[in-house]
Design a protein around this motif. Structure first.
Motif, PDB file in Angstrom:
ATOM      1  N   TYR A 133      -0.634  28.876  52.826  1.00 33.01           N
ATOM      2  CA  TYR A 133      -1.370  27.877  53.584  1.00 33.01           C
ATOM      3  C   TYR A 133      -1.168  28.081  55.084  1.00 33.01           C
ATOM      4  N   PRO A 134      -2.240  28.327  55.814  1.00 32.11           N
ATOM      5  CA  PRO A 134      -2.090  28.456  57.259  1.00 32.11           C
ATOM      6  C   PRO A 134      -1.858  27.083  57.898  1.00 32.11           C
ATOM      7  N   LEU A 135      -1.274  27.111  59.052  1.00 28.43           N
ATOM      8  CA  LEU A 135      -1.063  25.899  59.841  1.00 28.43           C
ATOM      9  C   LEU A 135      -2.213  25.832  60.831  1.00 28.43           C
ATOM     10  N   GLY A 136      -3.131  24.912  60.631  1.00 30.75           N
ATOM     11  CA  GLY A 136      -4.320  24.848  61.472  1.00 30.75           C
ATOM     12  C   GLY A 136      -5.365  25.843  61.013  1.00 30.75           C
ATOM     13  N   SER A 137      -6.364  26.043  61.865  1.00 31.35           N
ATOM     14  CA  SER A 137      -7.504  26.873  61.498  1.00 31.35           C
ATOM     15  C   SER A 137      -7.753  27.943  62.560  1.00 31.35           C
ATOM     16  N   ALA A 138      -7.976  29.166  62.128  1.00 31.05           N
ATOM     17  CA  ALA A 138      -8.294  30.248  63.054  1.00 31.05           C
ATOM     18  C   ALA A 138      -9.630  29.999  63.744  1.00 31.05           C
ATOM     19  N   GLU A 139     -10.544  29.320  63.065  1.00 33.43           N
ATOM     20  CA  GLU A 139     -11.855  29.036  63.650  1.00 33.43           C
ATOM     21  C   GLU A 139     -11.735  28.116  64.865  1.00 33.43           C
ATOM     22  N   ASN A 140     -10.752  27.227  64.863  1.00 38.21           N
ATOM     23  CA  ASN A 140     -10.565  26.287  65.967  1.00 38.21           C
ATOM     24  C   ASN A 140      -9.573  26.784  67.015  1.00 38.21           C
ATOM     25  N   ALA A 141      -8.997  27.953  66.793  1.00 38.67           N
ATOM     26  CA  ALA A 141      -7.969  28.484  67.684  1.00 38.67           C
ATOM     27  C   ALA A 141      -8.584  29.079  68.950  1.00 38.67           C
ATOM     28  N   THR A 142      -7.804  29.083  70.011  1.00 36.48           N
ATOM     29  CA  THR A 142      -8.168  29.786  71.234  1.00 36.48           C
ATOM     30  C   THR A 142      -6.930  30.522  71.737  1.00 36.48           C
ATOM     31  N   VAL A 143      -7.150  31.681  72.303  1.00 38.80           N
ATOM     32  CA  VAL A 143      -6.057  32.476  72.830  1.00 38.80           C
ATOM     33  C   VAL A 143      -5.600  31.889  74.168  1.00 38.80           C
TER      34      VAL A 143
ATOM     35  N   ASP B 170      -2.337  37.920  51.971  1.00 42.33           N
ATOM     36  CA  ASP B 170      -2.736  36.546  51.662  1.00 42.33           C
ATOM     37  C   ASP B 170      -1.686  35.524  52.085  1.00 42.33           C
ATOM     38  N   LYS B 171      -0.631  35.958  52.752  1.00 41.78           N
ATOM     39  CA  LYS B 171       0.415  35.032  53.194  1.00 41.78           C
ATOM     40  C   LYS B 171       0.477  34.993  54.709  1.00 41.78           C
ATOM     41  N   PHE B 172       0.893  33.829  55.202  1.00 42.00           N
ATOM     42  CA  PHE B 172       1.059  33.609  56.630  1.00 42.00           C
ATOM     43  C   PHE B 172       2.539  33.437  56.930  1.00 42.00           C
ATOM     44  N   LEU B 173       3.008  34.129  57.947  1.00 36.34           N
ATOM     45  CA  LEU B 173       4.338  33.908  58.478  1.00 36.34           C
ATOM     46  C   LEU B 173       4.174  32.873  59.580  1.00 36.34           C
ATOM     47  N   ILE B 174       4.870  31.738  59.455  1.00 38.27           N
ATOM     48  CA  ILE B 174       4.762  30.665  60.434  1.00 38.27           C
ATOM     49  C   ILE B 174       5.997  30.692  61.322  1.00 38.27           C
ATOM     50  N   MET B 175       5.786  30.645  62.642  1.00 38.43           N
ATOM     51  CA  MET B 175       6.874  30.758  63.596  1.00 38.43           C
ATOM     52  C   MET B 175       6.606  29.852  64.805  1.00 38.43           C
ATOM     53  N   ARG B 176       7.634  29.150  65.261  1.00 38.14           N
ATOM     54  CA  ARG B 176       7.528  28.331  66.481  1.00 38.14           C
ATOM     55  C   ARG B 176       7.666  29.262  67.683  1.00 38.14           C
ATOM     56  N   ILE B 177       6.773  29.099  68.665  1.00 39.86           N
ATOM     57  CA  ILE B 177       6.818  29.948  69.851  1.00 39.86           C
ATOM     58  C   ILE B 177       6.625  29.111  71.109  1.00 39.86           C
ATOM     59  N   SER B 178       7.171  29.607  72.211  1.00 38.86           N
ATOM     60  CA  SER B 178       6.940  28.953  73.504  1.00 38.86           C
ATOM     61  C   SER B 178       7.191  29.950  74.622  1.00 38.86           C
ATOM     62  N   LEU B 179       6.654  29.633  75.785  1.00 41.71           N
ATOM     63  CA  LEU B 179       6.857  30.431  76.989  1.00 41.71           C
ATOM     64  C   LEU B 179       7.612  29.608  78.013  1.00 41.71           C
ATOM     65  N   SER B 180       8.428  30.278  78.823  1.00 39.14           N
ATOM     66  CA  SER B 180       9.079  29.591  79.933  1.00 39.14           C
ATOM     67  C   SER B 180       8.006  29.203  80.958  1.00 39.14           C
ATOM     68  N   ALA B 181       8.330  28.290  81.839  1.00 40.85           N
ATOM     69  CA  ALA B 181       7.370  27.809  82.833  1.00 40.85           C
ATOM     70  C   ALA B 181       6.809  28.943  83.693  1.00 40.85           C
ATOM     71  N   ASP B 182       7.624  29.957  83.980  1.00 37.86           N
ATOM     72  CA  ASP B 182       7.156  31.088  84.784  1.00 37.86           C
ATOM     73  C   ASP B 182       6.556  32.212  83.935  1.00 37.86           C
ATOM     74  N   HIS B 183       6.452  32.010  82.631  1.00 33.51           N
ATOM     75  CA  HIS B 183       5.883  32.958  81.664  1.00 33.51           C
ATOM     76  C   HIS B 183       6.692  34.245  81.545  1.00 33.51           C
ATOM     77  N   ALA B 184       7.926  34.239  82.023  1.00 29.98           N
ATOM     78  CA  ALA B 184       8.766  35.440  82.005  1.00 29.98           C
ATOM     79  C   ALA B 184       9.473  35.649  80.677  1.00 29.98           C
ATOM     80  N   THR B 185       9.682  34.567  79.902  1.00 30.43           N
ATOM     81  CA  THR B 185      10.358  34.708  78.618  1.00 30.43           C
ATOM     82  C   THR B 185       9.567  34.037  77.510  1.00 30.43           C
ATOM     83  N   LEU B 186       9.632  34.660  76.361  1.00 25.44           N
ATOM     84  CA  LEU B 186       8.983  34.179  75.145  1.00 25.44           C
ATOM     85  C   LEU B 186      10.075  33.779  74.170  1.00 25.44           C
ATOM     86  N   SER B 187      10.021  32.556  73.674  1.00 24.00           N
ATOM     87  CA  SER B 187      10.988  32.068  72.691  1.00 24.00           C
ATOM     88  C   SER B 187      10.338  32.069  71.322  1.00 24.00           C
TER      89      SER B 187
END
Length: 175
Positions: free
Chosen positions: A27-37, A108-125
């Motif tokens: 089961y995906p979290l949300g929809s790819a059709e509604n996603a934006t990069v 057919d499987k989704f790997l779900i992962m929490r992600i975030s960027l630092s305020a200066d976009h220098a690090t990805l968590s």
């Protein structure tokens, strides 16, 4: 199907060695059709700790990302390639990733992962979800998955360890 199972096993082992957890679901979290990069995620990253040599993230089509991991311990330096999109749950960004297979089949499987960027976009968590946490949860749809995650955003038991931090090495060039 045997080579595909090996590929999934190798990908799962790589993610486990990264310390990023390995919660996969049909089961995906949300929809790819509604996603934006969010172009802020696009770029090249390396990790100080762990076994990742590089992480490459690219804008695939304005909705999905191309993601590539290369581990330091991989003898032939063959990347693990994935396609995915992000979705917001309670103000927190999660990635839905599917492995791209060598034989052209669609995982057919989704790997779900929490992600975030630092305020200066220098690090990805990156923070993986713990497989065991979801075993006794009633997740029979994408909506069920979203409810469980929403209710546990601040619950450390849902996550497989602390965040893994990647440092931006180069921004991707965008046309």
């Amino acid at each position: 199907m045997y080579p595909r199972r090996i590929a999934v096993l190798v990908a799962s082992l790589l993610l486990l060695t990264l310390g990023l957890g390995c919660y996969e679901t049909k089961y995906p979290l949300g929809s790819a059709e509604n996603a934006t990069v969010d172009r802020a995620f696009v770029g090249n990253f390396t990790m100080k700790d762990g076994n990742v040599d590089s992480i490459v993230i690219r804008n695939l089509d304005g909705k999905r990302y191309y993601v590539e991991y290369v581990g330091n311990d991989q003898k032939d330096k063959q990347p693990m390639r994935m396609v995915g999109y992000t979705t917001d749950v309670g103000g927190v960004t999660f990635a839905n990733l599917q492995q791209l297979t060598d034989d052209g089949s669609i995982d057919d499987k989704f790997l779900i992962m929490r992600i975030s960027l630092s305020a200066d976009h220098a690090t990805l968590s990156l923070r993986g979800l713990k497989e065991e946490f979801f075993k006794d949860k009633d997740v029979n749809s994408s909506a069920d998955l979203e409810k469980v995650i929403q209710a546990n955003l601040d619950n450390d038991q849902m996550y497989d360890g602390p965040e893994a931090i990647a440092t931006r090495t180069a921004a991707a060039t965008q046309p």
